[in-house]
Scaffold this motif. Structure first.
Motif, short mmCIF file in Angstrom:
data_model
loop_
_atom_site.label_atom_id
_atom_site.label_comp_id
_atom_site.label_asym_id
_atom_site.label_seq_id
_atom_site.Cartn_x
_atom_site.Cartn_y
_atom_site.Cartn_z
N SER A 1 51.35 12.18 -3.11
CA SER A 1 49.97 12.30 -2.66
C SER A 1 48.98 12.20 -3.82
O SER A 1 47.91 11.61 -3.69
N VAL A 2 49.36 12.78 -4.97
CA VAL A 2 48.50 12.70 -6.14
C VAL A 2 48.38 11.26 -6.62
O VAL A 2 47.30 10.80 -7.01
N LEU A 3 49.48 10.52 -6.56
CA LEU A 3 49.43 9.10 -6.94
C LEU A 3 48.56 8.30 -5.98
O LEU A 3 47.94 7.31 -6.37
N HIS B 1 45.91 9.69 -3.94
CA HIS B 1 44.52 10.14 -3.91
C HIS B 1 43.93 10.36 -5.31
O HIS B 1 42.72 10.57 -5.44
N ARG B 2 44.79 10.37 -6.34
CA ARG B 2 44.36 10.51 -7.74
C ARG B 2 43.64 11.82 -8.02
O ARG B 2 42.73 11.89 -8.85
N SER B 3 44.05 12.84 -7.32
CA SER B 3 43.54 14.19 -7.55
C SER B 3 44.70 15.15 -7.37
O SER B 3 45.39 15.11 -6.35
N GLY B 4 44.92 16.01 -8.38
CA GLY B 4 46.08 16.89 -8.27
C GLY B 4 46.00 18.09 -9.18
O GLY B 4 45.07 18.26 -9.97
N SER B 5 47.00 18.93 -9.08
CA SER B 5 47.10 20.12 -9.91
C SER B 5 47.38 19.73 -11.35
O SER B 5 47.80 18.60 -11.64
N ALA B 6 47.19 20.68 -12.26
CA ALA B 6 47.42 20.40 -13.68
C ALA B 6 48.87 20.00 -13.93
O ALA B 6 49.14 19.12 -14.76
#
Length: 395
Positions: free
Chosen positions: A185-187, A189-194
């Motif tokens: 999902s981070v890949l 939406h390009r927003s994720g946890s540290a």
């Protein structure tokens, strides 16, 4: 409220059914075998118990197809078996034995199967290709930086990742939302946890090393605040204070799973208490003779959670997801880094009505965590251990 001893003394006998009428009660049995990492010449990790977990069997009994979830769990286990005693302490910047990106994607694949009931498994290889494309994209667009100083190369990498590609750290409000906690999902939406951003950063460094484009000792600075971004630095020019910001392979996997565990824990009220105490309190396991502060919200949360579980409902908006909380606990137990995971898993099993297994894991925690219990110094830890201790003393 009654202490945990009173709760456990009233548990159904082995012939009684679970509070989930459609789930079967699982027999209590000692773990039957051992699981040892055999690859490579490094010393094997501590022997890991082949635990008897409840989640997949419970879902099967309710009519859910867990084929993809079981396959993802097996793939996850095949990776963590490579975590030798040495590899557990190796920085993610130089890790070679464990494919951390694939391991994170297997975590996502299992949880995706648990909630989507899709007939198609999460395409792990496709997201691995996305990571490779990121590395290739950096090399293609920054050929001059690859020939410059370490500082220039890392500066170019961070501009590429955080500016050109737009990867950003999720905000405080959203950092425990599902899409910031799963690599695929981070890949997307390009927003994720540290921790997810650190993983992506380390994967690019890994590919640069593989292609012989990184000829210096590079480390990743992992931020412990709520806003910072993971950044690379030349280790030979590092400060002593930088060492506490290094993520090891084991620490990264722990952080991924504990973020999921916290996000999906079914008892979300009173964040002054540990996850265990919230669940124990909801089950009337904590002896509180004093006035119960904030009882309205907490009692409402506990009753709502229990009502959902009694009806076989595993998840609800703003009240966690029992399936993914159990899944996170089971995989943390497999990492075998903290005996408290056995205790937390036990209290979730209690809420699900799997009383025999709950007691089995609580006793296993008492066996493995005896040294921790002696060291319980703060008020919160003492309350946790008192709760577990009373259960262990129950006839």
């Amino acid at each position: 409220m009654a202490a945990v001893a009173a709760i456990l003394s009233s548990l159904p006998s082995s012939s009684s059914s679970s509070k989930f009428s459609k789930y079967q009660s699982y027999p209590s049995a000692p773990p039957p075998c051992r699981m040892v990492c055999r690859g490579g010449s490094q010393p094997p990790p501590p022997v890991t118990t082949d635990f008897q977990f409840a989640l997949h069997d419970a879902l099967d009994s309710s009519g859910s197809n867990t084929t993809h979830a079981r396959e993802a769990r097996q793939n996850f286990m095949s990776q963590i078996k490579r975590l030798s005693s040495i590899e557990r302490e190796v920085s993610i910047s130089i890790n070679r034995r464990v494919d951390l990106a694939k391991t994170a994607l297997y975590i996502a694949a299992e949880d995706d199967s648990l909630i989507s009931h899709s007939s198609v498994a999460l395409p792990v290889d496709a997201f691995v290709e996305r990571l490779d494309d990121l590395s290739m994209g950096f090399c293609t667009n920054n050929s001059s930086a690859l020939k410059s100083s370490p500082e220039m190369l890392l500066d170019s990498l961070e501009k590429f990742l955080y500016v050109k590609k737009g990867f950003q750290r999720s905000t405080m409000k959203s950092q425990l939302e599902p899409r910031s906690l799963y690599l695929h999902s981070v890949l997307t939406h390009r927003s994720g946890s540290a921790v997810m951003l650190a993983l992506i950063y380390s994967e690019i460094l890994k590919m640069l090393r593989l292609w012989s484009l990184l000829d210096f000792d590079c480390e990743i600075f992992f931020p412990h605040d709520n806003h910072g971004l993971p950044r690379g630095y030349h280790k030979q020019k590092s400060k002593e204070s930088d060492h506490q910001h290094i993520l090891t392979s084991l620490t990264l996997l722990e952080k991924i799973l504990r973020n999921l565990k916290e996000a999906f824990w079914p008892f979300q009220n009173d964040h002054t208490k540990s996850l265990f105490l919230r669940a124990a309190h909801a089950a009337d396991c904590v002896d509180t003779s004093k006035t119960f502060e904030g009882s309205g919200a907490q009692l409402a949360s506990a009753k709502a959670a229990q009502h959902r579980l009694d009806r076989g409902v595993w998840t609800s908006v703003h009240f966690g997801d029992m399936r993914r909380a159990l899944s996170a606990c089971e995989r943390l137990i497999l990492l075998e880094s903290d005996p408290k995971e056995l205790r937390d898993y036990s209290v979730l099993l209690y809420h699900c009505g799997f009383y025999e297994q709950s007691l089995q894991y609580l006793k296993l925690y008492k066996e493995k965590g005896s040294s921790l219990q002696k060291q319980a110094s703060n008020k919160l830890s003492s309350l946790e251990e008192r709760c577990c201790g009373e259960a262990d003393d129950t006839p």
